[in-house]
Write an enzyme that holds these catalytic residues in place. Structure first.
Site, mmCIF file in Angstrom:
data_model
loop_
_atom_site.group_PDB
_atom_site.id
_atom_site.type_symbol
_atom_site.label_atom_id
_atom_site.label_comp_id
_atom_site.label_asym_id
_atom_site.label_seq_id
_atom_site.Cartn_x
_atom_site.Cartn_y
_atom_site.Cartn_z
ATOM 1 N N LYS A 220 0.853 -1.185 0.000
ATOM 2 C CA LYS A 220 0.000 0.000 0.000
ATOM 3 C C LYS A 220 0.891 1.238 0.000
ATOM 4 C CE LYS A 220 -3.806 -2.381 0.389
ATOM 5 N NZ LYS A 220 -4.897 -2.328 -0.598
ATOM 6 N N ASP A 248 -0.160 -0.064 -4.471
ATOM 7 C CA ASP A 248 -1.610 0.178 -4.474
ATOM 8 C C ASP A 248 -1.892 1.466 -3.722
ATOM 9 O OD1 ASP A 248 -4.344 0.140 -4.185
ATOM 10 O OD2 ASP A 248 -4.458 -1.855 -3.278
ATOM 11 N N GLU A 274 -1.738 0.340 -8.668
ATOM 12 C CA GLU A 274 -3.156 -0.025 -8.542
ATOM 13 C C GLU A 274 -3.964 1.128 -7.966
ATOM 14 O OE1 GLU A 274 -3.664 -3.881 -6.854
ATOM 15 O OE2 GLU A 274 -5.518 -3.353 -5.807
#
Lengths: 447, 447
Positions: A220, A248, A274
């Site tokens: 993340k 992401d 992402e």
């Protein structure tokens, strides 16, 4: 003949926020939850259909309210008729003009339709005595296109083109099924990469992921650039040059910010970026894709329906298409999306994690391999290792791969004991939690 | 200082389907409904905030459930603080990560946020003693941009550009206000054009519309091409060459079908084609706009949020932008959309009708004229003549124009007696209806 005699909903919430599992730049404290539905017939065969919408806590009761609004469309109906023509059943739910106004075809009501549709697929697969992926992968091309609502798709994919794709994949179905059963379907893991984890935990989990056979991990990003550079560098050092690292951003950025931010992460060899921005921003994703090339853009877990996926493909806005089992209106719409991806030659790497998303979405990828795209190239299913214990047929992931479920059904059935314990607010866990918080000096119950 | 002491919801449904008012190609039998919210404080000033989501019947209870999910964000809070910084209040509701998952920023939860935000604007305007349009039109450019969430917009509109637009419109605010009060804001009417009406009724209502001063009428199309050609011809014959005729397909078509169908209607001089396809299909609308030019494409009543409007403008997918008072997340997001339209030089012609949409949306167009676009050119507000009697400050439409409300508030307050009578299923009307349907040989209650 049998009749649907009960359609029950449950508001199931797991207190995941207390351990920072699932924390990212947009979702700091998710309580992974399921708006759950159970379809019961008087068939006397012991089979029920189970489905759910995944949410992250507050508002899960709005999803159960939406599922309840669908009950009259299913309750009391002939089960064989509902299950025999799942294309018609989908339209019965998705084309109701009054309910459609609440979307149209998006958000709370659309996801609720997905839960009910998926519950019916679960029931259909159980009655057929096969796992859902196999049920789908043994349907004829004609039966499969009958599942799809081509409305709003015909400028990109016609029924005839979809038939051609499916017919071209009929040869080799058996070989691919055998390969799948023997070797599994590749996975990748997000377990190391939650924002709430320390660098040490990240590095340790990254090494463990590689040791467990995964060839890609995901981190993340998007909260703080300096942190992200350090974390990606830490991960790269931990896994070495041969393991892919995806990142992401969970919709954190605007277009220019995404392109700029990724310049700083690009030196670490990024497998994909992402959700760089709003899942609604097709043109924004396309601009980002041009700006960060050759890094691929991945998105889909929040893409609302087939119409937006169609445009993402038309605009070359994504290079990795991430279906989600519980965001769109169920199996039927995901079949449409898999066909769109095949038409445009874009690889599909499903979003999973959450509650039961791994259990559910694997069926779609496996079906895709056997009967639609016919390939595993560049494809993998997300894996996050939590909450599987609550499912009757949990995923079988080892050696970095998902191994095909063999139990009949769609994988979406939760243990009754888990539902009872984590139903909000009256399940055992949440009642105890409320009491603990009401007690003097006490805090939340840790799981 | 005052505190929010109650946030009440009501599920209000009017049995409009029984007269075919509101029938179109996608919505054959709407029961115009409002998921209604009332915000009460202990301020002792007698002022309450009222807002609503418009739906067309079934599922209205899902919207009230969504509004209920927002109650904890407002109830018990300092009302002055909530109202003083409406930009922050908007973000409090729209950025909650757990609720956001249910959209994000679309559908049931997003519309519910709109209802609560609009109720707070109603309260703010009542406390200020002015109608909403005037409250907005007397705010400074800096105050106005503070209402807007520029996330996901910056590639098309920055805060600085929005400030420039608003500052450029400061000179002339007073003159335009005076012009508005004297001459009103142009309207057009959809009353003649519902699909369920006979040709005779259509022609009669079209002539009446012209006699009432309207310069544009609108017809529903999309169910049957031969019928549409006949109906448009009938309307053109009834109104003559100088009155504009728009048509509205309510999302009925795919791209190629829209272009083909419009070829047959083009000879009748069409003012715009509205909602030719899915409101999610930006690229589809753009293709249709190219294919039907010079007929303008209009859309917006189902466009989910500012991010999709941004792209519609970027892609030249619409030439007429139709804001709706109750589809996006309230006044704040509509201010963003009006600024986007001004940036791109596209005219705004609001969607109205339904329940209270005319009463609510007129404030936004009037604010736009005074303080944003500064022009009425090509602009008009939809008018449908039903259900106004249920509102405390119904619209004042005469001589084909909307005349500015002068009563304090946002226009969204319904009579308590109407709410009581049409609350579903326990209001007087629906109880009587249920009894009538239960009686032997009896049918539905007609209103």
């Amino acid at each position: 003949m049998s009749t649907v005699i009960a359609v029950e909903t449950s508001d199931v919430r797991f207190p995941t926020s207390r351990k920072l599992d699932g924390s990212d730049a947009m979702n700091p404290d998710p309580d992974y939850s399921a708006a759950y539905v159970r379809v019961v017939t008087d068939g006397g065969d012991g089979h029920e259909g189970h489905g759910f919408v995944f949410t992250i806590g507050r508002g899960n009761e709005v999803e159960t309210a939406a599922i309840k609004a669908l009950v009259p469309y299913v309750l009391g109906r002939n089960a064989e008729e509902l299950l025999a023509d799942m294309g018609a059943t989908w339209k019965l739910l998705a084309h109701d003009s009054q309910l459609r106004w609440l979307g149209p075809e998006k958000g709370v009501i659309h996801m609720a339709i997905g839960a009910v549709v998926n519950a019916l697929w679960d029931l259909k697969a159980k009655r057929a005595g096969v796992p859902l992926w196999q049920l789908l992968a043994t349907m004829t091309p004609e039966e499969l296109v009958d599942l799809v609502d081509f409305r709003y798709l015909s400028d990109a994919l016609t029924r005839g083109e979809a038939l051609d794709i499916l017919r071209a994949a009929v040869p080799g179905r058996e070989e691919r099924t055998a390969a799948l059963l023997a070797g599994g379907y590749p996975g990748y893991t997000t377990t190391p990469g939650w924002l709430g984890y320390s660098d040490e935990k990240l590095a340790r989990l990254a090494r463990e992921a590689v040791a467990a056979g995964f060839r890609q991990i995901k981190l993340k990003v998007g909260a703080d650039l300096a942190d992200d550079v350090r974390r990606v560098r830490t991960a790269r050092a931990a896994v070495g040059p041969d393991i892919k690292i995806a990142v992401d951003a969970n919709q954190r950025w605007d277009v220019a910010e995404a392109i700029e931010w990724m310049k700083h992460l690009a030196p670490f060899d990024i497998a994909w970026i992402e959700e760089p921005t709003s899942p609604d921003d097709i043109l924004g994703h396309a601009a980002i894709a041009r700006g960060v090339a050759p890094i691929p853009v991945a998105t889909g877990e929040h893409v609302q329906n087939r119409v937006v996926f169609k445009q993402m493909l038309q605009a070359q806005a994504l290079q990795v298409l991430q279906i989600d089992a519980a965001r769109v209106a169920g199996v039927n719409e995901n079949v449409a999306i898999l066909l769109l991806a095949a038409k445009f030659g874009v690889r599909v790497c499903p979003h999973a994690g959450g509650v039961g998303l791994c259990e559910a979405v694997q069926h779609l990828s496996m079906f895709d391999f056997v009967a639609v795209s016919g390939t595993l190239k560049g494809r993998m299913i997300e894996f996050v290792d939590h909450l599987h214990e609550h499912f009757v047929t949990p995923i079988d992931v080892h050696d970095g791969s998902y191994f095909p479920p063999v139990a009949p059904g769609a994988g979406s059935e939760m243990h009754a004991a888990s539902i009872a314990e984590f139903t909000f607010p009256d399940g055992r866990f949440w009642r105890a939690d409320a009491q603990a918080q009401a007690a003097p000096g006490a805090g939340k119950v840790l799981v």
